[in-house]
Design a protein around this motif. Structure first.
Motif, PDB file in Angstrom:
ATOM      1  N   LEU A  34       0.833  -1.203   0.000  1.00 16.04           N
ATOM      2  CA  LEU A  34       0.000   0.000   0.000  1.00 16.04           C
ATOM      3  C   LEU A  34       0.865   1.249   0.000  1.00 16.04           C
ATOM      4  N   ALA A  35       1.906   1.254   0.832  1.00 18.74           N
ATOM      5  CA  ALA A  35       2.787   2.424   0.893  1.00 18.74           C
ATOM      6  C   ALA A  35       3.424   2.703  -0.464  1.00 18.74           C
ATOM      7  N   GLN A  36       3.830   1.668  -1.167  1.00 19.40           N
ATOM      8  CA  GLN A  36       4.433   1.861  -2.490  1.00 19.40           C
ATOM      9  C   GLN A  36       3.460   2.509  -3.460  1.00 19.40           C
ATOM     10  N   ARG A  37       2.200   2.093  -3.405  1.00 19.60           N
ATOM     11  CA  ARG A  37       1.199   2.681  -4.298  1.00 19.60           C
ATOM     12  C   ARG A  37       0.891   4.122  -3.915  1.00 19.60           C
ATOM     13  N   VAL A  38       0.800   4.356  -2.619  1.00 25.73           N
ATOM     14  CA  VAL A  38       0.528   5.723  -2.164  1.00 25.73           C
ATOM     15  C   VAL A  38       1.671   6.645  -2.565  1.00 25.73           C
ATOM     16  N   GLN A  39       2.900   6.214  -2.332  1.00 28.07           N
ATOM     17  CA  GLN A  39       4.047   7.070  -2.642  1.00 28.07           C
ATOM     18  C   GLN A  39       4.195   7.288  -4.142  1.00 28.07           C
ATOM     19  N   ALA A  40       3.804   6.310  -4.950  1.00 23.91           N
ATOM     20  CA  ALA A  40       3.882   6.472  -6.396  1.00 23.91           C
ATOM     21  C   ALA A  40       2.878   7.503  -6.895  1.00 23.91           C
ATOM     22  N   PHE A  41       1.669   7.489  -6.330  1.00 22.18           N
ATOM     23  CA  PHE A  41       0.645   8.452  -6.740  1.00 22.18           C
ATOM     24  C   PHE A  41       0.864   9.816  -6.089  1.00 22.18           C
ATOM     25  N   ASP A  42       1.454   9.802  -4.882  1.00 25.51           N
ATOM     26  CA  ASP A  42       1.762  11.023  -4.148  1.00 25.51           C
ATOM     27  C   ASP A  42       0.524  11.908  -3.976  1.00 25.51           C
ATOM     28  N   PRO A  43      -0.517  11.402  -3.304  1.00 21.71           N
ATOM     29  CA  PRO A  43      -1.756  12.178  -3.179  1.00 21.71           C
ATOM     30  C   PRO A  43      -1.615  13.345  -2.208  1.00 21.71           C
ATOM     31  N   HIS A  44      -2.482  14.333  -2.399  1.00 21.16           N
ATOM     32  CA  HIS A  44      -2.541  15.456  -1.468  1.00 21.16           C
ATOM     33  C   HIS A  44      -3.476  15.158  -0.298  1.00 21.16           C
ATOM     34  N   ALA A  45      -4.370  14.193  -0.470  1.00 25.02           N
ATOM     35  CA  ALA A  45      -5.261  13.753   0.607  1.00 25.02           C
ATOM     36  C   ALA A  45      -5.733  12.339   0.295  1.00 25.02           C
ATOM     37  N   ILE A  46      -6.049  11.582   1.348  1.00 25.38           N
ATOM     38  CA  ILE A  46      -6.520  10.207   1.210  1.00 25.38           C
ATOM     39  C   ILE A  46      -7.842  10.075   1.960  1.00 25.38           C
ATOM     40  N   ILE A  47      -8.793   9.395   1.320  1.00 23.98           N
ATOM     41  CA  ILE A  47     -10.095   9.136   1.943  1.00 23.98           C
ATOM     42  C   ILE A  47     -10.309   7.627   1.959  1.00 23.98           C
ATOM     43  N   ALA A  48     -10.581   7.056   3.143  1.00 25.84           N
ATOM     44  CA  ALA A  48     -10.834   5.614   3.275  1.00 25.84           C
ATOM     45  C   ALA A  48     -12.297   5.374   3.601  1.00 25.84           C
ATOM     46  N   THR A  49     -12.953   4.469   2.855  1.00 29.75           N
ATOM     47  CA  THR A  49     -14.360   4.170   3.111  1.00 29.75           C
ATOM     48  C   THR A  49     -14.558   2.770   3.703  1.00 29.75           C
ATOM     49  N   GLN A  50     -13.470   2.140   4.147  1.00 28.32           N
ATOM     50  CA  GLN A  50     -13.573   0.842   4.825  1.00 28.32           C
ATOM     51  C   GLN A  50     -12.450   0.757   5.844  1.00 28.32           C
ATOM     52  N   MET A  51     -12.713   0.118   6.991  1.00 32.29           N
ATOM     53  CA  MET A  51     -11.768   0.233   8.107  1.00 32.29           C
ATOM     54  C   MET A  51     -10.492  -0.570   7.907  1.00 32.29           C
ATOM     55  N   ASN A  52     -10.505  -1.675   7.141  1.00 31.11           N
ATOM     56  CA  ASN A  52      -9.276  -2.450   6.974  1.00 31.11           C
ATOM     57  C   ASN A  52      -8.205  -1.689   6.194  1.00 31.11           C
ATOM     58  N   PRO A  53      -8.507  -1.125   5.005  1.00 33.14           N
ATOM     59  CA  PRO A  53      -7.476  -0.316   4.357  1.00 33.14           C
ATOM     60  C   PRO A  53      -7.117   0.930   5.158  1.00 33.14           C
ATOM     61  N   ALA A  54      -8.057   1.450   5.958  1.00 34.52           N
ATOM     62  CA  ALA A  54      -7.742   2.606   6.802  1.00 34.52           C
ATOM     63  C   ALA A  54      -6.693   2.234   7.844  1.00 34.52           C
ATOM     64  N   ALA A  55      -6.875   1.071   8.487  1.00 33.74           N
ATOM     65  CA  ALA A  55      -5.900   0.611   9.482  1.00 33.74           C
ATOM     66  C   ALA A  55      -4.570   0.271   8.824  1.00 33.74           C
ATOM     67  N   LEU A  56      -4.616  -0.326   7.640  1.00 33.48           N
ATOM     68  CA  LEU A  56      -3.393  -0.656   6.909  1.00 33.48           C
ATOM     69  C   LEU A  56      -2.640   0.611   6.545  1.00 33.48           C
ATOM     70  N   LEU A  57      -3.379   1.652   6.136  1.00 33.99           N
ATOM     71  CA  LEU A  57      -2.746   2.929   5.813  1.00 33.99           C
ATOM     72  C   LEU A  57      -2.068   3.518   7.043  1.00 33.99           C
ATOM     73  N   SER A  58      -2.706   3.408   8.206  1.00 31.84           N
ATOM     74  CA  SER A  58      -2.097   3.920   9.433  1.00 31.84           C
ATOM     75  C   SER A  58      -0.761   3.236   9.697  1.00 31.84           C
ATOM     76  N   SER A  59      -0.705   1.911   9.512  1.00 28.38           N
ATOM     77  CA  SER A  59       0.563   1.188   9.688  1.00 28.38           C
ATOM     78  C   SER A  59       1.606   1.660   8.678  1.00 28.38           C
ATOM     79  N   ALA A  60       1.173   1.825   7.425  1.00 25.89           N
ATOM     80  CA  ALA A  60       2.092   2.263   6.373  1.00 25.89           C
ATOM     81  C   ALA A  60       2.638   3.655   6.665  1.00 25.89           C
ATOM     82  N   LYS A  61       1.771   4.546   7.128  1.00 25.49           N
ATOM     83  CA  LYS A  61       2.214   5.921   7.417  1.00 25.49           C
ATOM     84  C   LYS A  61       3.234   5.937   8.547  1.00 25.49           C
TER      85      LYS A  61
END
Length: 493
Positions: free
Chosen positions: A210-237
């Protein structure tokens, strides 16, 4: 006395399991509303206007409500700022396709055949999960029970071009299954350390992807609509020191503890009562009662008579809509019960992506001509809801939010004990619906339709509770959080 044939029961059970696995395969094969493999940092992104924000939506296509919420937010973002670069990432695209199929199949088995076990898993709080993922706490026995339901990945029959992306995931799944089985009893500590290591390692692998995809896109903001990817993003951050404004959007009328993660800037919830409860343990400014994001058609739903005329319905006879969410669960059984009502109801039924449900409903419609109108899927759900007097359905968060936005009460005949427990309690506390057994469904619907004053008051309460602008409010919030990063990026160029 006639005895039940155990072989016959076993055959029925086996057929049901086969249906569930086939359903999981069809879910994987159903085209998503975005490309399965979108090119991060693409030429299109690079060519976009310097001042246009990049927004990443994280969702999960297991349960279509999370996808619909993401689509609604994307539509609102593009309405507010047509030049915005919006990408959607499905949690399941982070893993091997066959492993994803096996986990989805297990989920379907849980909700259909083991609801009590599903509830036990759902009730594990965020502290428990964090300790498990960081190898500080042993796995609960319920995890082993779930692992026993996981089918072999060979049953996936996937032809996806992604099929060979992460083949090592299949080995990990087999190893974890082995350590959770009785075979692990001969290992040191009954395999406890190995189990914890495998779970923690798997989570870290997904977080790294997930971190690799986020860093490749380099978003200015992220919106999560499900708790599992939200928790995974927290770990990645935390592990990658990423500093991106993050919004968590809960799609039920409650907030599971696993949503509460470090690095989240805002929580968007369905109702002010939920926000008040969460402000007692979070920074009050972080929690906003935006409403669940709905598609643009719900901003101004049509009048009831107009909706019935558009659908070719009798404008004076009672109408009931039966819906089972994206999985189409329970729709055929509820429709069959409603056909026994002496009121000669006009029944609208949405089978969604469930081919078994659609076949059963088609047979009912053929046998009861003119009584049932059937849809596999519709992008005009607001039209069907407004045409109905009452909605009968599985109380998923999006279904409840859509019914309330259209001013219609919801009667549920089945509910998952987990997240849907939040939704049933909300309906009952606000007197805009309730949970009934299938055997009591007809009596409940007939009683409501017979008392027009009671029904009208329920519809009025539903309309006042409904939020029709949730997607727009979340889009506005995301763009405001992205703004400072966009300006800093422009100044550096």
């Amino acid at each position: 006395m006639t005895q039940k044939n155990p072989l016959g029961l076993a055959a029925v059970h086996a057929a049901r399991i086969a249906d569930l696995f086939a359903h999981a395969r069809s879910m994987m094969a159903t085209p998503l509303p975005w490309p399965a493999s979108w090119e991060l940092k693409s030429e299109q992104t690079a060519a976009a206007s310097e001042e246009c924000p990049r927004i990443l939506l994280l969702t999960s296509s297991l349960g279509y409500g999370h996808v619909r919420a993401a689509l609604a937010i994307e539509a609102a973002l593009r309405e507010r700022l047509p030049g915005a670069v919006v990408r959607t990432l499905d949690f399941w695209s982070l893993m091997d396709d066959r492993v994803a199929w096996a986990v989805r199949s297990t989920y379907l088995q849980l909700i259909e055949q083991h609801p009590l076990l599903f509830d036990r898993i759902y009730r594990l709080d965020q502290r428990t999960w964090r300790d498990i993922l960081e190898s500080r706490e042993p796995l609960p026995a319920s995890i082993a029970e779930v692992a026993a339901l996981v089918p072999p990945t060979s049953g996936a029959m996937s032809d996806s071009p992604r099929d060979a992306w992460h083949p090592s995931d299949r080995l990990l799944l087999r190893l974890l299954g082995a350590t959770l089985s009785s075979r692990a009893r001969g290992m040191p500590g009954n395999g406890r350390l190995l189990r914890l290591a495998l779970v923690s390692w798997t989570w870290r692998r997904l977080a790294r992807r997930l971190a690799q995809r986020v860093q490749a896109f380099d978003p200015h903001a992220i919106i999560a609509t499900q708790m599992n990817p939200a928790a995974l993003l927290s770990s990645a951050k935390r592990r990658r020191s990423m500093d991106v404004p993050t919004i968590c959007v809960a799609t039920d009328f409650g907030l599971h503890d696993f949503w509460i993660q470090p690095g989240v800037d805002r929580y968007c919830v369905a109702h002010e009562s939920i926000a008040r409860a969460q402000r007692q343990r979070l920074d009050a400014n972080k929690v906003l009662a935006t409403g669940i994001p709905l598609m643009p058609g719900f901003l101004q739903p049509p009048a009831a008579r107009e909706a019935r005329q558009a659908l070719g319905l009798d404008t004076d006879s009672p109408v009931v809509l039966v819906a089972g969410g994206g999985l189409g669960l329970g729709v055929d059984a509820a429709a069959e019960k409603l056909l026994t009502s002496p009121l000669r109801l006009q029944i609208l039924a949405v089978a969604a992506h469930n081919s078994t449900t659609h076949r059963c409903l088609s047979a009912l419609a053929e046998h009861h001509r003119g009584r049932i109108r059937l849809w596999e899927w519709t992008e005009r759900m607001e039209l069907l809801i407004r045409a109905a007097d009452i909605v009968v359905g599985k109380p998923g968060g999006l279904t409840v939010a859509e019914a309330l936005a259209c001013g219609r009460p919801l009667i549920a005949t089945r509910a998952l004990r987990g997240q849907e427990g939040f939704n049933v309690r909300f309906l009952e506390e606000h007197e805009v619906g309730r949970l009934v057994s299938e055997n009591d469904l007809v009596a409940a619907i007939d009683a409501l339709l017979a008392d027009r004053l009671l029904l009208t008051r329920m519809q009025e309460r539903a309309w006042l509770l409904g939020r029709r602008d949730g997607a727009d409010r979340i889009a506005e919030l995301a763009l405001s959080l992205a703004g400072p990063r966009v300006r800093r990026e422009v100044r550096r160029r």
